[in-house]
Design a protein around this motif. Structure first.
Motif, PDB file in Angstrom:
ATOM      1  N   ALA A  11      -8.173  24.294  -6.082  1.00 33.93           N
ATOM      2  CA  ALA A  11      -9.332  24.556  -6.836  1.00 33.93           C
ATOM      3  C   ALA A  11      -9.636  25.812  -6.453  1.00 33.93           C
ATOM      4  N   ILE A  12      -9.878  26.403  -5.259  1.00 26.65           N
ATOM      5  CA  ILE A  12     -10.301  27.821  -5.066  1.00 26.65           C
ATOM      6  C   ILE A  12      -9.075  28.896  -5.255  1.00 26.65           C
ATOM      7  N   THR A  13      -7.844  28.365  -5.293  1.00 24.84           N
ATOM      8  CA  THR A  13      -6.665  29.206  -5.800  1.00 24.84           C
ATOM      9  C   THR A  13      -6.822  29.266  -7.345  1.00 24.84           C
ATOM     10  N   ARG A  14      -7.000  28.337  -8.009  1.00 26.68           N
ATOM     11  CA  ARG A  14      -7.149  28.373  -9.294  1.00 26.68           C
ATOM     12  C   ARG A  14      -8.240  29.369  -9.844  1.00 26.68           C
ATOM     13  N   ASP A  21     -14.447  31.956  -3.753  1.00 29.82           N
ATOM     14  CA  ASP A  21     -13.900  31.828  -2.460  1.00 29.82           C
ATOM     15  C   ASP A  21     -14.511  30.499  -1.813  1.00 29.82           C
ATOM     16  N   ARG A  22     -14.294  30.169  -0.687  1.00 32.43           N
ATOM     17  CA  ARG A  22     -14.969  29.173   0.002  1.00 32.43           C
ATOM     18  C   ARG A  22     -16.388  29.483   0.164  1.00 32.43           C
ATOM     19  N   GLU A  23     -16.643  30.786   0.452  1.00 30.78           N
ATOM     20  CA  GLU A  23     -18.299  31.129   0.889  1.00 30.78           C
ATOM     21  C   GLU A  23     -18.988  31.051  -0.484  1.00 30.78           C
ATOM     22  N   LEU A  24     -18.375  31.581  -1.692  1.00 31.52           N
ATOM     23  CA  LEU A  24     -19.167  31.361  -2.879  1.00 31.52           C
ATOM     24  C   LEU A  24     -19.236  29.534  -3.164  1.00 31.52           C
ATOM     25  N   VAL A  28     -22.552  27.553  -4.329  1.00 26.23           N
ATOM     26  CA  VAL A  28     -22.700  26.600  -5.559  1.00 26.23           C
ATOM     27  C   VAL A  28     -23.074  25.201  -5.253  1.00 26.23           C
ATOM     28  N   LEU A  29     -22.319  24.574  -4.077  1.00 30.94           N
ATOM     29  CA  LEU A  29     -22.576  23.465  -3.924  1.00 30.94           C
ATOM     30  C   LEU A  29     -23.921  23.157  -3.377  1.00 30.94           C
ATOM     31  N   VAL A  30     -24.358  24.224  -2.351  1.00 30.77           N
ATOM     32  CA  VAL A  30     -25.604  23.824  -1.815  1.00 30.77           C
ATOM     33  C   VAL A  30     -26.738  23.876  -2.779  1.00 30.77           C
ATOM     34  N   ILE A 111     -19.510  19.333   0.297  1.00 30.89           N
ATOM     35  CA  ILE A 111     -19.970  20.198   1.409  1.00 30.89           C
ATOM     36  C   ILE A 111     -19.621  19.548   2.809  1.00 30.89           C
ATOM     37  N   ARG A 112     -19.702  18.562   3.044  1.00 28.90           N
ATOM     38  CA  ARG A 112     -19.262  17.669   4.429  1.00 28.90           C
ATOM     39  C   ARG A 112     -17.783  18.081   4.869  1.00 28.90           C
ATOM     40  N   LYS A 113     -16.892  17.642   3.667  1.00 23.43           N
ATOM     41  CA  LYS A 113     -15.510  18.195   3.881  1.00 23.43           C
ATOM     42  C   LYS A 113     -15.237  19.485   4.093  1.00 23.43           C
TER      43      LYS A 113
END
Length: 389
Positions: A11-14, A21-24, A28-30, A111-113
């Motif tokens: 998903a991040i690559t897409r 990226d993972r940080e962003l 969003v998830l938080v 988020i947990r994962k």
């Protein structure tokens, strides 16, 4: 690497072309997991919060909010008083999905994962905080490293931390045990191997031996509950205690049981009393946690409060009596139209039996919505001439 890691990376690559990226992604998830959208008075399409904000409590309300809803697999059309046009795969699918998804719940899981890594064998795990002294688990000549790992997992589940091994067949330390521990690596890392049975008992004041076989020994025979109570009493006096578990194939030798202060035997089926090693350790560990009173019902995370016995896990609120009565009237009206109440003089008792049955189930709001959707789907199928498979 397991499936969800591939999914997140893919998903991040897409989405990297738009700067994700993972940080962003975590930001969003938080935002979603903490339901900050409620303070901002915004909602996402397809989220249950949007449906609730619009005041839509039933499928009827949802249909009425549209000008028309059409279906890909059916000529049925639902017309309402709203201005929106809607489409759905089928009436049955709409009945299941109209209320929306709990996006915040799925955000918490991702988020947990994202935060806790993917390969559990690389995790350290954590003991129960402020647990105090606990008994030592002693595995005598364990045959499979995987079983040692599963023992460590059972210990970590229920608050035991100290693991000793006597002549482990596959050697120690062992990577297979670490993998099988599924994250309980603080126990694997702290586990000590001993070359003799005598050395493994060093520093202990009281030891009980687990067995499923009766032994011709003058020893107190205790249930797990009684044995744990005795160990707790002795630990409170400053003594150190241990529990002996034998090899997977035949259990402890009688000479080894003779060195114990008591025998622990669990109530089992007399015709099938054999437990595997991890199961035996789990029984004793569970009793330890139960008497300690420090456990929780299942996992508790940043976004979840501990459950109490009897609490609904993630369920919607109980249905109100108004919602229940509306469902009864809906169901009875449609059954009346189909000639279900036959003979007519039995209608009162049949209605009473149905209402008693549905009241007894203690339905939630979501369950009542689902039941009404089922009734409506069946009625529309009947009126449109569709036949059930």
């Amino acid at each position: 690497m397991v499936a969800h890691e591939h999914t997140i990376d893919a998903a991040i690559t897409r989405w990297s072309s738009v700067g994700l990226d993972r940080e962003l992604l975590e930001e969003v998830l938080v935002y979603c997991a903490e339901r900050r959208c409620e303070a901002d008075r915004v909602t996402c399409p397809g989220c249950r919060l949007r449906t609730e904000k619009q005041g839509l409590k039933t499928l009827d309300d949802f249909a009425a909010s549209h000008a028309e809803i059409t279906f890909a697999s059916s000529p049925v059309r639902l017309r309402g008083t709203g201005t929106r046009q809607g489409t759905a795969e089928s009436l049955e699918h709409l009945a299941r999905t109209w209320a929306g998804e709990e996006y915040w719940f799925w955000a918490r899981r991702v988020i947990r994962k994202l935060r806790h890594g993917i390969r559990r064998a690389d995790q350290t795990g954590e003991p129960v905080p402020n647990a105090g002294e606990s008994p030592v688990v002693i595995l005598v000549r364990p045959q499979l490293a995987e079983n040692i790992g599963m023992v460590a997992r059972a210990m970590a589940n229920f608050g035991l931390e100290d693991l000793r091994l006597v002549e482990p067949r596959d050697g120690w330390p062992n990577e297979k045990a670490r993998v099988a521990a599924s994250g309980a690596n603080f126990i694997i890392d702290g586990g000590q191997a001993y070359s003799t049975f005598k050395d493994a008992l060093a520093g202990l004041h009281w030891v009980c031996a687990t067995t499923a076989r009766q032994r011709d020994l003058a020893k107190p025979v205790l249930t797990p509950e009684q044995a744990v109570s005795e160990m707790r009493r002795r630990l409170a006096e400053g003594q150190r205690c241990g529990i002996l578990f034998g090899p997977e194939r035949n259990g402890l030798e009688t000479e080894e049981v003779a060195n114990a202060d008591a025998v622990m035997m669990a109530p089992v089926n007399p015709n099938f009393a054999s437990l595997n090693l991890a199961q035996a350790v789990l029984l004793a560990s569970y009793e330890w946690m139960k008497q300690a009173g420090g456990g929780t019902l299942g996992r508790v995370t940043t976004y979840e409060a501990p459950l109490q016995p009897g609490t609904r896990d993630r369920g919607s609120p109980p249905a109100t009596k108004e919602e229940l009565m509306a469902f009864f009237e809906h169901l009875e009206r449609e059954l009346e139209a189909q000639g279900f109440f036959n003979p007519p003089e039995k209608r009162p008792s049949m209605v009473q039996n149905m209402r008693t049955m549905f009241t007894r189930m203690g339905a939630t709001e979501q369950e009542i919505r689902t039941l009404r959707g089922i009734v409506k789907t069946l009625v529309h199928a009947k009126r449109s001439g569709r036949r059930s498979p």
